[in-house]
Design a protein around this motif. Sequence first.
Motif, short mmCIF file in Angstrom:
data_model
loop_
_atom_site.label_atom_id
_atom_site.label_comp_id
_atom_site.label_asym_id
_atom_site.label_seq_id
_atom_site.Cartn_x
_atom_site.Cartn_y
_atom_site.Cartn_z
N ILE A 55 0.85 -1.20 0.00
CA ILE A 55 0.00 0.00 0.00
C ILE A 55 0.88 1.24 0.00
N ARG A 56 1.90 1.24 0.82
CA ARG A 56 2.83 2.38 0.89
C ARG A 56 3.50 2.60 -0.46
N PHE A 57 3.96 1.49 -1.09
CA PHE A 57 4.62 1.60 -2.38
C PHE A 57 3.69 2.19 -3.43
N VAL A 58 2.48 1.65 -3.52
CA VAL A 58 1.54 2.09 -4.56
C VAL A 58 1.13 3.55 -4.35
N THR A 59 0.91 3.95 -3.13
CA THR A 59 0.50 5.35 -2.89
C THR A 59 1.65 6.32 -3.17
N SER A 60 2.87 5.83 -3.19
CA SER A 60 4.02 6.70 -3.51
C SER A 60 4.17 6.93 -5.01
N LEU A 61 3.46 6.18 -5.84
CA LEU A 61 3.57 6.33 -7.29
C LEU A 61 2.64 7.44 -7.78
N ASP A 62 3.21 8.59 -8.10
CA ASP A 62 2.42 9.76 -8.50
C ASP A 62 1.68 9.57 -9.81
N LYS A 63 2.15 8.68 -10.67
CA LYS A 63 1.52 8.49 -11.98
C LYS A 63 0.16 7.81 -11.89
N LEU A 64 -0.10 7.11 -10.80
CA LEU A 64 -1.37 6.39 -10.66
C LEU A 64 -2.43 7.32 -10.11
N LYS A 65 -3.49 7.51 -10.90
CA LYS A 65 -4.51 8.48 -10.53
C LYS A 65 -5.85 7.85 -10.16
N THR A 66 -6.10 6.60 -10.58
CA THR A 66 -7.41 5.99 -10.35
C THR A 66 -7.30 4.81 -9.39
N PRO A 67 -8.40 4.49 -8.71
CA PRO A 67 -8.39 3.31 -7.83
C PRO A 67 -8.08 2.01 -8.60
N VAL A 68 -8.56 1.89 -9.83
CA VAL A 68 -8.28 0.68 -10.61
C VAL A 68 -6.79 0.58 -10.92
N GLY A 69 -6.17 1.70 -11.29
CA GLY A 69 -4.73 1.70 -11.56
C GLY A 69 -3.92 1.34 -10.33
N ARG A 70 -4.31 1.87 -9.20
CA ARG A 70 -3.63 1.55 -7.94
C ARG A 70 -3.83 0.08 -7.57
N GLY A 71 -5.05 -0.41 -7.79
CA GLY A 71 -5.32 -1.82 -7.51
C GLY A 71 -4.47 -2.74 -8.37
N ARG A 72 -4.34 -2.42 -9.65
CA ARG A 72 -3.52 -3.24 -10.54
C ARG A 72 -2.06 -3.22 -10.12
N ALA A 73 -1.57 -2.04 -9.74
CA ALA A 73 -0.18 -1.95 -9.28
C ALA A 73 0.01 -2.76 -8.00
N PHE A 74 -0.98 -2.73 -7.12
CA PHE A 74 -0.89 -3.50 -5.87
C PHE A 74 -0.85 -5.00 -6.15
N LEU A 75 -1.68 -5.48 -7.08
CA LEU A 75 -1.67 -6.90 -7.43
C LEU A 75 -0.30 -7.30 -7.95
N ARG A 76 0.29 -6.48 -8.81
CA ARG A 76 1.62 -6.78 -9.36
C ARG A 76 2.68 -6.79 -8.24
N TYR A 77 2.61 -5.81 -7.36
CA TYR A 77 3.55 -5.74 -6.24
C TYR A 77 3.46 -7.03 -5.40
N CYS A 78 2.23 -7.43 -5.09
CA CYS A 78 2.03 -8.62 -4.27
C CYS A 78 2.49 -9.89 -4.97
N LEU A 79 2.31 -9.97 -6.28
CA LEU A 79 2.80 -11.15 -7.00
C LEU A 79 4.32 -11.23 -6.94
N VAL A 80 4.99 -10.10 -7.15
CA VAL A 80 6.45 -10.07 -7.12
C VAL A 80 6.97 -10.45 -5.73
N HIS A 81 6.31 -9.96 -4.70
CA HIS A 81 6.77 -10.18 -3.32
C HIS A 81 6.11 -11.36 -2.62
N ARG A 82 5.36 -12.15 -3.38
CA ARG A 82 4.69 -13.35 -2.85
C ARG A 82 3.81 -13.04 -1.63
N GLN A 83 3.02 -11.97 -1.76
CA GLN A 83 2.17 -11.52 -0.65
C GLN A 83 0.70 -11.48 -0.99
#
Length: 133
Positions: A55-83
Amino acid sequence: PVTDGSRELHSLCAQLEFLLQFDMKEKRSFFGQRKDYWDFLCQGLARCRQEHEGIRFVTSLDKLKTPVGRGRAFLRYCLVHRQLAESLQLCLLDPESLHEWYYARSPFLSPQHRAEILVSLYELNGITFHLAL
């Protein structure tokens, strides 16, 4: 390892997003913006932990403006980090919150379907994801 160019990755992410949005109640923020699964995940993880690194990582990304974009970034983050499985499991612990966010047809409201989903997501921990975050 699974990379950004993998056809299976795009299919997996589309299915995860469909699952998280299926039979979700429409909610709006104070300013009228439609809430999405990103908001559900933020609320669920905020209740369970101090602060989730994804959540901290995704909210730090200024390019993401929509909840769907943030959600997609979060899913990718969690896949990479096995979370992914653990993070979603924490969000699914509170039945009151589930009823607040989802209608009756959501698989998250069925204990059997919820368990099957989580087992499948935990199996993803055995796969290495090399994705651009």
